[in-house]
Motif scaffolding. Structure first.
Motif, mmCIF file in Angstrom:
data_model
loop_
_atom_site.group_PDB
_atom_site.id
_atom_site.type_symbol
_atom_site.label_atom_id
_atom_site.label_comp_id
_atom_site.label_asym_id
_atom_site.label_seq_id
_atom_site.Cartn_x
_atom_site.Cartn_y
_atom_site.Cartn_z
ATOM 1 N N VAL A 236 0.859 -1.185 0.000
ATOM 2 C CA VAL A 236 0.000 0.000 0.000
ATOM 3 C C VAL A 236 0.892 1.230 0.000
ATOM 4 O O VAL A 236 1.733 1.406 0.883
ATOM 5 C CB VAL A 236 -0.932 0.020 1.226
ATOM 6 C CG1 VAL A 236 -1.822 1.259 1.186
ATOM 7 C CG2 VAL A 236 -1.794 -1.241 1.263
ATOM 8 N N GLN A 237 0.710 2.071 -0.982
ATOM 9 C CA GLN A 237 1.542 3.256 -1.126
ATOM 10 C C GLN A 237 1.045 4.392 -0.238
ATOM 11 O O GLN A 237 -0.146 4.475 0.107
ATOM 12 C CB GLN A 237 1.545 3.714 -2.590
ATOM 13 C CG GLN A 237 2.122 2.684 -3.555
ATOM 14 C CD GLN A 237 3.568 2.356 -3.253
ATOM 15 O OE1 GLN A 237 4.399 3.248 -3.089
ATOM 16 N NE2 GLN A 237 3.873 1.065 -3.155
ATOM 17 N N ALA B 156 -2.482 6.228 -0.317
ATOM 18 C CA ALA B 156 -3.432 5.329 -0.983
ATOM 19 C C ALA B 156 -4.205 4.456 0.007
ATOM 20 O O ALA B 156 -4.758 3.427 -0.372
ATOM 21 C CB ALA B 156 -2.695 4.450 -1.984
ATOM 22 N N LYS C 241 -6.999 5.138 1.414
ATOM 23 C CA LYS C 241 -8.428 5.248 1.148
ATOM 24 C C LYS C 241 -8.714 4.872 -0.301
ATOM 25 O O LYS C 241 -8.037 5.331 -1.220
ATOM 26 C CB LYS C 241 -8.916 6.671 1.433
ATOM 27 C CG LYS C 241 -10.417 6.854 1.272
ATOM 28 C CD LYS C 241 -10.824 8.292 1.625
ATOM 29 C CE LYS C 241 -12.319 8.495 1.435
ATOM 30 N NZ LYS C 241 -12.731 9.890 1.754
ATOM 31 N N THR D 178 -10.209 4.940 -3.879
ATOM 32 C CA THR D 178 -10.635 6.054 -4.727
ATOM 33 C C THR D 178 -11.881 5.686 -5.529
ATOM 34 O O THR D 178 -12.237 4.511 -5.668
ATOM 35 C CB THR D 178 -9.516 6.435 -5.711
ATOM 36 O OG1 THR D 178 -9.301 5.321 -6.614
ATOM 37 C CG2 THR D 178 -8.222 6.756 -4.978
ATOM 38 N N GLU E 207 -11.057 3.296 -8.219
ATOM 39 C CA GLU E 207 -10.962 1.911 -7.779
ATOM 40 C C GLU E 207 -12.348 1.264 -7.683
ATOM 41 O O GLU E 207 -12.526 0.089 -8.020
ATOM 42 C CB GLU E 207 -10.228 1.830 -6.442
ATOM 43 C CG GLU E 207 -8.728 2.081 -6.547
ATOM 44 C CD GLU E 207 -8.040 2.082 -5.195
ATOM 45 O OE1 GLU E 207 -7.354 1.082 -4.888
ATOM 46 O OE2 GLU E 207 -8.190 3.069 -4.447
ATOM 47 N N THR F 186 -4.615 -3.426 -3.055
ATOM 48 C CA THR F 186 -5.978 -3.104 -3.464
ATOM 49 C C THR F 186 -6.965 -3.718 -2.472
ATOM 50 O O THR F 186 -6.581 -4.326 -1.473
ATOM 51 C CB THR F 186 -6.261 -3.646 -4.878
ATOM 52 O OG1 THR F 186 -6.115 -5.078 -4.860
ATOM 53 C CG2 THR F 186 -5.287 -3.059 -5.888
ATOM 54 N N LYS G 257 -7.967 0.772 3.485
ATOM 55 C CA LYS G 257 -7.158 -0.432 3.282
ATOM 56 C C LYS G 257 -6.339 -0.730 4.538
ATOM 57 O O LYS G 257 -5.133 -0.504 4.593
ATOM 58 C CB LYS G 257 -6.235 -0.238 2.083
ATOM 59 C CG LYS G 257 -6.955 0.100 0.786
ATOM 60 C CD LYS G 257 -5.961 0.485 -0.304
ATOM 61 C CE LYS G 257 -6.654 0.982 -1.555
ATOM 62 N NZ LYS G 257 -5.676 1.435 -2.582
ATOM 63 N N THR H 238 -5.458 9.878 7.569
ATOM 64 C CA THR H 238 -6.421 9.491 6.529
ATOM 65 C C THR H 238 -7.711 8.933 7.107
ATOM 66 O O THR H 238 -8.809 9.265 6.629
ATOM 67 C CB THR H 238 -5.796 8.425 5.596
ATOM 68 O OG1 THR H 238 -4.660 8.991 4.943
ATOM 69 C CG2 THR H 238 -6.791 7.950 4.548
#
Length: 443
Positions: free
Chosen positions: A63-64, A67, A69, A71, A74, A171, A190, A206
């Motif tokens: 997980v970057q 990222a 949450k 989008t 996605e 993902t 995530k 986040t």
């Protein structure tokens, strides 16, 4: 691994051995709680950085930064990747789940005249923010997304967010996103495990903090909920899966064996028993298991064998139908199937089960996915005091009272006597002649 299912003859067990059959994997959470403490502390101190690190180290997920949450893109991509027939089944299930939970919603407010001119009642309002935990470690669970999201939306919760462990690619399971959007939830984070519970308890850069978290999870999740129960409402205790298949002498033991595997295949921390007073049913079920295992995927065979050949699963043979009832009520299962040609004959004798599915055409599979009642259920014998997740888990109840001037003197007199007896002088003063004088002067 052996194909020999554990066989428990209650007539040959002493009190300690019988008691051991009631134990679940989360019965002793001490080791999980100790290991969860530094995870929780790190999330509280470091926020997103800790979530990213634990995603990598604990979930093996890439997980970057930025990222965490999901989008809108996605979500859109998920609808493109999930087969149309699966989306159709998700829509079908959500329709039934919504219908059931809309009927469950209580009246927004009611009041009753308890004495002439004195009214009392209740008002229900939605909880402001709720986090929904959707596990993923041993599979993908869009069904849990449906079961948690729909009642929250029906209840009118303003802020709803899903937390679910990310995949190795960073993902979220596509069908889970499809189910979330169809149910009406657009915020998905995530993160999973103890770190997810900490994130929604304290908030991160986040993840928004929530007032309550609901949803089933591993012992890590259960442990974190217990540790954080003074920070966030942790809802009903929903841990690893468990089921009892009660089969009387009127059914085919092969059917009992087939349904025994439903919850046993969730993971090695599950619990699953056939309970029967029929030796023939027990023998037929035992003989059928190898054939069913031959028709399952290797991972699910591994999980279910671990359960059914271990100490938390198998076949329990009782000496009578009453002894079967007694064992089931002591066990207080999450899922209970009553396999019988006359299931309603047994229903009245069984009082301790979170979900009771009756007859040969109501396997746990149907209830888990599409029937409508909620499949997020209390585990580890908590069915003795609480029931399935419901709309009311997403609502809070306020008592309402209104006393008219005409009704006041009678109620005040009785209240004054009780206040004096209990020694509360301010209570007594508030319904004394001092109040009468103030009210009279204010006219």
């Amino acid at each position: 691994m052996t194909d020999h299912c554990s066989f428990h003859d209650l007539a040959k067990l002493d009190v300690r051995q019988r008691s051991a059959l009631l134990q679940r994997s989360e019965s002793d959470l001490a080791s999980f709680m100790e290991r969860a403490k530094p995870i929780i502390a790190a999330v509280r101190a470091e926020g997103d950085d800790a979530l990213l690190r634990f995603a990598r180290d604990l979930d093996g997920a890439n997980v970057q930064a930025g990222a965490l949450k999901v989008t809108e893109q996605e979500f859109d991509d998920a609808f493109k990747s999930v087969a149309p027939e699966v989306i159709e089944s998700i829509e079908f299930a959500i329709g039934n789940i919504r219908t059931f939970h809309e009927e469950q919603r209580p009246e927004a407010m009611w009041m009753k005249e308890v004495r002439p001119g004195a009214f009392a009642g209740d008002r229900w309002t939605p909880i402001g923010s709720v986090a929904l935990y959707v596990p993923r470690g041993k599979g993908a669970f869009p069904s849990v997304t449906m079961m948690t999201s729909v009642p929250a939306v029906v209840a009118g919760v303003r802020t709803i967010a899903i937390c679910t462990p990310p995949t190795a690619e960073g993902t979220v399971d596509a069908a889970t996103l499809v189910a979330a959007r169809i149910a009406g939830v657009s915020t998905v984070y995530k993160c999973g495990g103890a770190q997810a519970v900490a994130a929604v308890a304290y908030g991160t850069q986040t993840v928004a903090p929530a007032l309550k978290i609901v949803g089933p999870g591993s012992p890590w999740v259960v442990a974190a909920k217990r540790l954080l129960s003074e920070v966030i409402d942790t809802g009903l205790p929903a841990g690893p899966s468990e089921a009892v298949i009660f089969a009387d002498e009127t059914v085919d033991g092969r059917l009992a064996a087939m349904d025994l595997l439903i919850e046993a295949e969730h993971g090695p921390d599950s619990s699953a028993y056939i309970v029967t007073h029929s030796t023939e049913v027990a023998q037929a079920a035992m003989a059928a298991l190898p054939d069913f295992w031959a028709r399952m995927t290797p991972q699910r065979v591994e999980f279910s064998r671990a359960v059914l050949t271990g100490s938390r699963g198998g076949i329990v043979l009782t000496r009578s139908v009453q002894e079967s009832y007694d064992f089931i009520n002591d066990y207080a299962p999450e899922h209970l199937e009553i396999l019988s040609t006359e299931p309603f004959r047994h229903l009245g004798a069984i009082t301790e089960a979170a979900e009771i599915l009756m007859g040969s055409h109501t396997p746990v599979t149907i209830a888990n996915f599409v029937l409508g009642p909620n499949a997020v259920l209390p585990t580890s014998r908590w069915a003795r005091t609480c029931g399935p997740l419901s709309v009311t888990d997403f609502l809070k109840r306020s008592s309402i009272g209104y006393v008219t001037s005409a009704a006041y003197p009678e109620l005040a007199g009785h209240a004054r006597r009780l206040a004096r007896y209990e020694g509360f002088s301010s209570h007594e003063n508030a319904v004394s002649e001092m109040r009468d004088a103030i009210l009279k002067a204010g006219r």
